[in-house]
Design a protein around this motif. Structure first.
Motif, PDB file in Angstrom:
ATOM      1  N   GLN A   9       0.890  -1.200   0.140  1.00  0.00           N
ATOM      2  CA  GLN A   9      -0.080   0.029   0.125  1.00  0.00           C
ATOM      3  C   GLN A   9       0.773   1.107   0.085  1.00  0.00           C
ATOM      4  N   ALA A  10       1.817   1.214   0.837  1.00  0.00           N
ATOM      5  CA  ALA A  10       2.936   2.492   0.938  1.00  0.00           C
ATOM      6  C   ALA A  10       3.441   2.841  -0.504  1.00  0.00           C
ATOM      7  N   THR A  11       4.060   1.592  -1.169  1.00  0.00           N
ATOM      8  CA  THR A  11       4.624   1.555  -2.462  1.00  0.00           C
ATOM      9  C   THR A  11       3.524   2.209  -3.629  1.00  0.00           C
ATOM     10  N   ALA A  12       2.205   1.743  -3.405  1.00  0.00           N
ATOM     11  CA  ALA A  12       1.353   2.375  -4.420  1.00  0.00           C
ATOM     12  C   ALA A  12       0.973   3.794  -4.190  1.00  0.00           C
ATOM     13  N   VAL A  13       0.843   4.118  -2.822  1.00  0.00           N
ATOM     14  CA  VAL A  13       0.597   5.614  -2.815  1.00  0.00           C
ATOM     15  C   VAL A  13       1.648   6.383  -3.223  1.00  0.00           C
ATOM     16  N   THR A  14       2.906   5.867  -3.174  1.00  0.00           N
ATOM     17  CA  THR A  14       4.215   6.541  -3.673  1.00  0.00           C
ATOM     18  C   THR A  14       4.267   6.887  -5.249  1.00  0.00           C
ATOM     19  N   ILE A  15       3.738   5.940  -5.888  1.00  0.00           N
ATOM     20  CA  ILE A  15       3.839   5.532  -7.446  1.00  0.00           C
ATOM     21  C   ILE A  15       2.575   6.366  -7.790  1.00  0.00           C
ATOM     22  N   SER A  16       1.523   6.515  -7.209  1.00  0.00           N
ATOM     23  CA  SER A  16       0.418   7.200  -7.824  1.00  0.00           C
ATOM     24  C   SER A  16       0.914   8.787  -7.631  1.00  0.00           C
ATOM     25  N   GLY A  17       1.420   9.134  -6.534  1.00  0.00           N
ATOM     26  CA  GLY A  17       1.893  10.620  -6.584  1.00  0.00           C
ATOM     27  C   GLY A  17       2.788  10.941  -7.672  1.00  0.00           C
ATOM     28  N   LYS A  18       3.792  10.021  -7.964  1.00  0.00           N
ATOM     29  CA  LYS A  18       4.534  10.276  -9.144  1.00  0.00           C
ATOM     30  C   LYS A  18       3.798  10.260 -10.365  1.00  0.00           C
ATOM     31  N   ALA A  19       2.708   9.586 -10.486  1.00  0.00           N
ATOM     32  CA  ALA A  19       2.079   9.297 -11.754  1.00  0.00           C
ATOM     33  C   ALA A  19       1.368  10.601 -11.964  1.00  0.00           C
TER      34      ALA A  19
END
Length: 200
Positions: free
Chosen positions: A135-145
């Motif tokens: 979940q933490a990884t997904a939140v980070t990559i969604s911010g970059k997207a």
């Protein structure tokens, strides 16, 4: 009369006094006690989970009643989502294993633009395989997207592990609008022969 019988009759009269007959009593407080126990149990339960902040809820029953389009058809590729056709939306690939979760974002031509994993995020050893790490990884990559200008994405999930649902929720929490979720997990129809049974 022998001394033994005299002694036993005297002993019986001392140890066994006349006991009055006990009448059975009917207890009516059992029903009230059950109700009180139930109230105490309900009061001790934790509050109803209102969901995570930023998580979107979908009422499936109303969608089914409205006969919403769950499955793709011939017109799905050209259907517009926020002004972009479905077949030109960026794709978020989630590769899940029991030990790690790798999330990559590609454009519609499948050119890799972003990649992030639980190990890159800072989780080590067995913590990489947890749902919190995914979940933490997904939140980070969604911010970059979102920084790249992508707000609406398609999601493809592949593999089995604890981070499957958590990664999708993390993408939603990060602010991405997920249009479709596809499961691309490979299924082997002739799997390798299992190991022989261990002899003890």
């Amino acid at each position: 009369m022998s001394l033994k019988t005299v002694f036993l009759s005297a002993l019986r009269s001392i140890t066994m006094p006349a006991v009055p007959l006990q009448t059975s009593r009917i207890h009516t407080s059992a029903c009230w006690r059950k109700a009180e126990d139930r109230k105490e149990m309900l009061a001790s339960l934790p509050a109803k989970d209102e969901g995570t902040v930023g998580e979107k809820t979908v009422d499936i029953d109303t969608l089914i009643n409205r006969k919403a389009k769950f499955f793709p058809d011939a017109s799905t590729a050209t259907t517009l989502f926020n002004g972009t056709p479905f077949n030109e939306l960026p794709i978020c690939n989630i590769r899940v294993s029991p030990n790690n979760t790798i999330i990559s974002v590609t454009d519609h031509k499948e050119v890799l633009r972003l990649i992030r994993s639980c190990g890159i995020e800072g989780f080590k050893n067995t913590r990489k395989g947890t749902n919190i790490a995914a979940q933490a990884t997904a939140v980070t990559i969604s911010g970059k997207a979102i920084e790249l200008g992508w707000k609406t994405v398609r999601v493809k999930v592949r593999g089995l592990g604890p981070g499957r649902m958590s990664a999708i929720k993390g993408l939603q929490m990060g602010g991405l609008n997920i249009v479709s979720i596809t499961d691309n997990t490979h299924v082997s129809f002739n799997p390798p022969r299992p190991r022989k049974q261990r002899s003890l």
